[in-house]
Design a protein around this motif. Structure first.
Motif, short mmCIF file in Angstrom:
data_model
loop_
_atom_site.label_atom_id
_atom_site.label_comp_id
_atom_site.label_asym_id
_atom_site.label_seq_id
_atom_site.Cartn_x
_atom_site.Cartn_y
_atom_site.Cartn_z
N TYR A 1 4.83 14.35 -4.66
CA TYR A 1 4.96 13.29 -3.67
C TYR A 1 6.36 13.28 -3.06
O TYR A 1 6.54 13.28 -1.84
CB TYR A 1 4.66 11.94 -4.35
CG TYR A 1 4.57 10.78 -3.40
CD1 TYR A 1 3.49 10.67 -2.53
CD2 TYR A 1 5.54 9.78 -3.37
CE1 TYR A 1 3.39 9.60 -1.64
CE2 TYR A 1 5.45 8.71 -2.50
CZ TYR A 1 4.36 8.62 -1.64
OH TYR A 1 4.28 7.57 -0.76
N TYR B 1 -1.47 4.66 -6.61
CA TYR B 1 -1.99 5.68 -7.54
C TYR B 1 -1.73 5.25 -9.00
O TYR B 1 -2.61 5.34 -9.85
CB TYR B 1 -1.30 7.02 -7.24
CG TYR B 1 -1.43 8.06 -8.32
CD1 TYR B 1 -2.62 8.76 -8.49
CD2 TYR B 1 -0.36 8.32 -9.18
CE1 TYR B 1 -2.74 9.71 -9.50
CE2 TYR B 1 -0.48 9.27 -10.19
CZ TYR B 1 -1.67 9.95 -10.34
OH TYR B 1 -1.80 10.87 -11.34
N ASP C 1 -1.37 10.72 1.35
CA ASP C 1 -0.54 9.75 2.07
C ASP C 1 -0.44 10.22 3.52
O ASP C 1 -0.93 11.29 3.88
CB ASP C 1 0.87 9.66 1.45
CG ASP C 1 1.59 8.35 1.80
OD1 ASP C 1 1.04 7.55 2.59
OD2 ASP C 1 2.70 8.14 1.27
N GLY D 1 -9.50 8.08 0.42
CA GLY D 1 -8.18 7.97 -0.22
C GLY D 1 -8.26 7.57 -1.69
O GLY D 1 -7.79 8.31 -2.57
N LEU E 1 -7.25 9.67 -5.20
CA LEU E 1 -6.30 9.17 -6.21
C LEU E 1 -6.96 9.09 -7.58
O LEU E 1 -6.36 9.46 -8.60
CB LEU E 1 -5.79 7.78 -5.83
CG LEU E 1 -5.03 7.62 -4.50
CD1 LEU E 1 -4.63 6.17 -4.29
CD2 LEU E 1 -3.78 8.50 -4.45
N VAL F 1 2.99 0.74 4.01
CA VAL F 1 2.83 1.96 3.23
C VAL F 1 4.15 2.53 2.70
O VAL F 1 4.18 3.59 2.11
CB VAL F 1 2.07 3.03 4.06
CG1 VAL F 1 0.59 2.71 4.09
CG2 VAL F 1 2.60 3.14 5.47
N TYR G 1 0.83 -1.20 0.00
CA TYR G 1 0.00 0.00 0.00
C TYR G 1 0.87 1.26 0.00
O TYR G 1 0.53 2.27 0.61
CB TYR G 1 -1.03 -0.02 1.15
CG TYR G 1 -2.26 0.79 0.78
CD1 TYR G 1 -3.09 0.37 -0.25
CD2 TYR G 1 -2.58 1.97 1.42
CE1 TYR G 1 -4.20 1.11 -0.64
CE2 TYR G 1 -3.70 2.72 1.04
CZ TYR G 1 -4.50 2.28 0.01
OH TYR G 1 -5.59 3.01 -0.38
N TRP G 2 1.98 1.19 -0.71
CA TRP G 2 2.78 2.40 -0.97
C TRP G 2 1.95 3.26 -1.91
O TRP G 2 1.63 2.85 -3.03
CB TRP G 2 4.11 2.00 -1.63
CG TRP G 2 4.84 3.17 -2.22
CD1 TRP G 2 5.09 4.37 -1.61
CD2 TRP G 2 5.39 3.26 -3.53
NE1 TRP G 2 5.77 5.20 -2.47
CE2 TRP G 2 5.96 4.55 -3.66
CE3 TRP G 2 5.47 2.38 -4.61
CZ2 TRP G 2 6.60 4.98 -4.82
CZ3 TRP G 2 6.10 2.81 -5.78
CH2 TRP G 2 6.67 4.09 -5.87
N LEU G 3 1.56 4.43 -1.44
CA LEU G 3 0.46 5.14 -2.10
C LEU G 3 0.76 5.66 -3.50
O LEU G 3 -0.12 5.69 -4.35
CB LEU G 3 -0.11 6.21 -1.20
CG LEU G 3 -1.30 5.61 -0.44
CD1 LEU G 3 -1.49 6.26 0.91
CD2 LEU G 3 -2.57 5.67 -1.25
N TYR G 4 1.99 6.07 -3.76
CA TYR G 4 2.26 6.51 -5.12
C TYR G 4 2.14 5.31 -6.07
O TYR G 4 1.61 5.41 -7.18
CB TYR G 4 3.63 7.19 -5.25
CG TYR G 4 3.85 7.68 -6.66
CD1 TYR G 4 3.19 8.81 -7.12
CD2 TYR G 4 4.68 6.97 -7.54
CE1 TYR G 4 3.34 9.23 -8.44
CE2 TYR G 4 4.83 7.39 -8.85
CZ TYR G 4 4.17 8.52 -9.29
OH TYR G 4 4.31 8.93 -10.59
#
Ligand SMILES: Cc1cc2nc3c(=O)[nH]c(=O)nc-3n(C[C@H](O)[C@H](O)[C@H](O)COP(=O)(O)OP(=O)(O)OC[C@H]3O[C@@H](n4cnc5c(N)ncnc54)[C@H](O)[C@@H]3O)c2cc1C
Ligand code: SF4
Ligand code: SF4
Lengths: 352, 525
Positions: B453, B50, B393, B382, B386, B96, B44-47
């Protein structure tokens, strides 16, 4: 559909907040079979980014359509099963039939029902129709217990089922939407011919099919359909049934997924059992958190289905109850190692 | 594959390796199928998340292997040594920082088939679980028997106990029950050379440096954890909820500091800054009618935020009103949950109320606590941000109380300064007698998502280091924070950590590209 497609994209980027509840994931340990990953794969299929069609199609059949993810979803307006079902219909059109569903489809072709050759039930008179579902048809003790309850309460019913009469659920599960629509139309016609005002049935899936999924293929049976459990509760409340009390008996109730999660019927079975004098031993996963029994033809993969069933059996056994009961003929059959009864049988036994 | 990876590609590993692994775990549990390679390509690393919506994934593993117990893990690890195949452990995939992303064409070792509740020793109150069990199910199993672990991260429904240990996770009730390192008594792990290590479950021992702590926060670099022994407690008999409104974050920090510096141990303590107070409790402050959500008034007035963005962000606001709500307007909300033995809890309640009075805290009652309880797992906004081209984040850092107010002020300012920023807000939710963890949520709608980011992260990390803080309180390092590790640990500290990891994992089998730069390793940018 735009909003729904947006939700699919949201789901594909959700942290998988419902995954803890998905029986397919729990029984297989596969990340790929979690709701969020299914959403991502469906999105990629729609974007034409996938090369392995069979792998994808198998994935959409790795689902018990149980609704646990819906109950625990971050979005109130999202039901991933709608997308899974849609992909199943595409799979079916492309000729993909999972092994577990082959025999059922063959039976439908030959006999118009999932089980094979059988007699047609058509008896009684009354304003209420009693639809004998395919699994109730096979389970004579549920059927006779239900008949006994109706007799005792002096309810006149038109009983029908068997033969080629089926709500079409197995076709829906297999993605054969044309076949499903035909069964829905057949059912609509039959119910109109019967001229009944209300229908009762022992099978939660039949209710959901006739209420929700028939509408999606443009069919309406025109009358209300309720579970025999709801009807039995009404009869008890109206004083039409008197029940003997049992003493010092405990029992574990298994919530059928459609009944608990889609139809929201949680208290009625418990109230009836308590009225009869049972003390309830709830399992760790119960009510809307109960895991699916695995069903018969909702999941396309035999190993997965059997793993779900044995997971649920073990969870129920943890209560160490002397008796187990449910309110769905499929659950009863699938969980037979527990000598599971249907609640109609328990009520039948308790009739004065 | 048509789906493209943008950080690292899978490699063609030898078919002999695959065949041998199949013999160990069974054909079904080794996969090179497209669907699996996609599903284990990112945590779940947000970039990274995305990017997935466009059909781009961070990294493709060479294969996915799902063993069912320690013995199978052991055999797979031995084989990996023989064939020089690297392994990235994958728990719930909720991390994350990208710690579970399979770089260098490593294979994924999926722990989620090992998801059983093994036993409960009610005399000592110790429970044993396989490492791949999801938190919610772990709690459900324990609750069923009248116990609780009390580690309730927001990701409880999608993270595993093995992941908690590997990242040094912390839950919402941590101020009383501690973080995961306070709960783990022992564990079973498969080491990089395939040896099975068993760390006995006792509360403390003096037998050299603690081996257990090598695994706490090791992010899959030291071993694969297969079983965890946890200290559990009885479900509390009494619960008291309190909430107060304070004038500023600084006053609230003083008040909470005084509470936690007594013998009080409230399970939940949360300080919400003004923006989060507004968002959580739906209080429209008198700071201006445009200030609807996230404190974005200035941006809207200068036309930087479109009505669409505003309506997306507004969706997160509390919509129910309650008595006392107006008293929170323009204030900093603080909530407490005290739980446990009835006598202790009553005493703690008295201490909390006294300290609140001292700092002019206005009592608001239970309702804000109930609102928080009902919203605490809600993360629905969230993905919507995105999908609409925004970036969102969270960043959690920790500092001593003496540095906390300045850190709060500067970190918000530095992150707001990054082009594209729309909302930066913070809360504190983990406290010690000496320090507090600051948790920032940021959202931006930039033109260049990656630049926004990276710049936002850099601003937060640099500001934290500048105020003597530590760059992570409980999410860990992964690959994203790795560039800041030397400044965090110092040159000697970073070298020591590398030396330890290299010594334990001589062939560099486990989790490439994470935590610290390993020997002969390319940095993933
Ligand atoms: C919505 C959301 C809310 C969150 N809230 C919190 C919170 O409140 N508190 C908190 O601390 N964190 C939180 N997190 C972060 C995350 O949930 C934690 O870091 C969690 O501990 C990760 O567990 P996991 O099982 O998902 O591990 P993964 O993400 O799968 O892996 C994390 C790391 O551990 C390694 N690993 C996993 N399992 C093992 C194993 N058995 N043996 C060896 N290595 C292993 C992986 O290789 C990786 O390096 C949140 C995340 C999300 C998405
Ligand atoms: S419907 Fe049930 S089996 Fe299907 S994805 Fe949802 S939780 Fe899993
Ligand atoms: S079904 Fe709902 S909760 Fe589950 S992953 Fe999708 S959006 Fe998240």
């Amino acid at each position: 559909m735009k909003k729904q497609l947006n939700r699919l994209i949201d789901c594909s980027m959700c942290p998988n907040m419902c995954k803890f509840s998905c029986p397919v994931y729990l029984a297989t340990g596969s990340e790929t079979f979690t709701p969020q990953k299914k959403a991502r794969l469906i999105l990629y299929r729609e974007k034409n980014l996938l090369e392995d069609n069979d792998g994808f199609f198998d994935t959409v059949f790795q689902c018990a359509l149980c609704g646990s993810c819906v109950v625990n979803c971050q979005y109130d307006d999202f039901d991933i099963r709608d997308f899974i079902t849609n992909e199943r219909s595409i799979a079916f059109e492309k000729g993909f039939v999972p092994p577990l569903m082959e025999k059922v489809l063959e039976n439908f072709n030959k006999f118009g029902n999932p089980s094979g050759e059988r007699e047609t039930i058509d008896k009684g008179e009354g304003e209420i129709g009693f639809f004998v579902s395919c699994n109730t048809f096979k389970d004579k003790s549920i059927l006779s217990a239900t008949e006994k309850i109706l007799n005792k309460a002096h309810v006149d019913v038109k009983e029908f089922g068997g033969g080629d009469i089926c709500c079409g659920a197995p076709l829906f599960f297999a993605g054969d939407m044309d076949g499903f629509k035909k069964k829905a139309e057949q059912m609509e016609k039959l119910i109109k011919e019967k001229g009944v005002k209300r229908i009762i049935t022992n099978c939660p899936t039949c209710i959901k099919m006739m209420k929700k999924h028939y509408a999606e293929v443009g069919v309406s049976i025109g009358v209300d359909i309720v579970h025999t459990l709801t009807f039995t509760k009404e009869l008890i409340d109206e004083g039409k049934l008197s029940l003997k009390k049992v003493e010092n008996k405990s029992i574990t109730y298994h919530d059928p997924c459609i009944l608990a999660k889609d139809l929201d019927i949680l208290e009625i079975p418990r109230t009836i059992l308590k009225n009869i004098g049972y003390s309830l031993r709830e399992p760790a996963y119960t009510g809307k958190d109960a895991h699916c029994c695995g069903g018969k033809t909702k999941v396309g993969d035999r190993n997965t289905r059997d793993a779900i069933s044995s997971m649920r059996e073990n969870e129920l056994k943890e209560t160490k109850a002397p008796e187990y009961v449910s309110a769905c003929p499929t659950c009863k059959d699938v969980l037979k190692s527990l000598q599971m009864k249907d609640i109609a049988e328990i009520v039948g036994e308790a009739l004065e | 594959m048509k789906v493209k990876s943008f950080l690292s590609k899978g490699e063609d590993i030898s078919s002999e390796f695959i065949e041998e692994v199949k013999r160990i775990v069974g054909e079904k549990y080794v996969s090179k199928d497209e669907r699996d390679l996609i599903s284990y390509s990112v945590d779940y690393w947000l970039y990274g998340v995305y990017k997935t919506q466009f059909g781009e994934i961070p990294a493709i593993p060479s294969a996915v292997v799902s063993p069912k117990n320690s013995e199978e893990v052991q055999k797979v690890v031995r084989l990996a040594n023989k064939y020089h195949v690297q392994i990235t452990p994958f728990g719930g995939g909720s991390g994350v920082l990208g710690a579970a992303i399979p770089f260098n064409g490593s294979i994924i070792l999926n722990t989620q088939r090992m998801n059983k509740f093994i036993s409960l020793d009610e005399v000592s109150q110790v429970a044993v679980f396989e490492s791949g069990i999801i938190g919610t199910n772990l709690e459900k199993e324990l609750n069923y028997k009248g116990y609780s672990l009390g580690n309730i991260p927001q990701s409880i429904s999608c993270s595993t106990v093995g992941g908690w240990v590997s990242t040094r996770a912390a839950g919402q009730f941590s101020t009383k029950y501690g973080k995961i390192e306070d709960m783990v008594l022992g564990l079973t792990a498969v080491l990089p050379d395939g040896e099975i290590l068993q760390i006995k479950p006792v509360s403390r021992k003096s037998t050299g440096p603690s081996l257990k702590h090598l695994f706490l926060g090791s992010e899959g670099t030291m071993g694969i954890i297969t079983e965890v022994y946890l200290s559990v407690h009885k479900i509390p008999e009494k619960v008291i909820k309190n909430s107060f409104a304070f004038d500023s974050v600084e006053t609230a920090l003083d008040m909470v500091r005084e509470v936690v510096q007594t013998d009080a141990k409230p399970a939940v303590v949360r300080i919400f800054d003004k923006d989060e107070t507004e968002r959580y409790f739906g209080v429209v402050s008198n700071r201006g009618k445009y200030q609807q959500a996230f404190g974005i008034a200035g941006k809207i007035l200068t036309g930087k935020v479109s009505p669409k963005v505003l309506s997306i962000l507004n969706e997160s606001k509390n919509k129910t009103s309650f008595e006392g709500m107006e008293k929170l307007a323009g204030k900093v909300a603080v909530i407490f949950i005290s739980e446990g033995d009835e006598d202790f809890v009553s005493l703690e309640d008295t201490v909390i109320k006294k300290k609140a009075e001292k700092y002019n805290g206005i009592p608001i009652g239970e309702k804000p606590v109930d609102i928080w309880l009902s919203k605490r797992f809600d993360v629905h906004l969230g993905p919507t941000i995105l999908r609409n081209g925004g970036i969102v984040d969270t960043i959690e850092v920790v500092s001593l109380f003496k540095d906390a107010p300045a850190l709060y002020k500067d970190i918000i300012a530095s992150m707001l300064n990054v082009k594209g920023a729309v909302s930066i807000s913070g809360h504190y939710s983990h406290f010690y007698p000496e320090s507090a963890c600051l948790y920032i949520t940021f959202a931006g709608f930039p033109k260049d998502q990656l630049k926004y980011y990276e710049d936002t992260w850099a601003a937060a990390m640099e500001t934290t280091l500048h105020h003597n803080g530590s760059i992570s309180h409980h999410h860990g390092i992964g690959f994203l924070r790795k560039p800041f590790m030397q400044k965090e640990l110092g040159i000697a500290g970073e070298k020591l950590m590398k030396d330890v990891i290299n010594a334990v994992d001589k062939n560099h089998i486990f989790n490439p590209g994470k935590l610290v730069e390993r020997k002969d390793e390319k940095t993933v940018k």
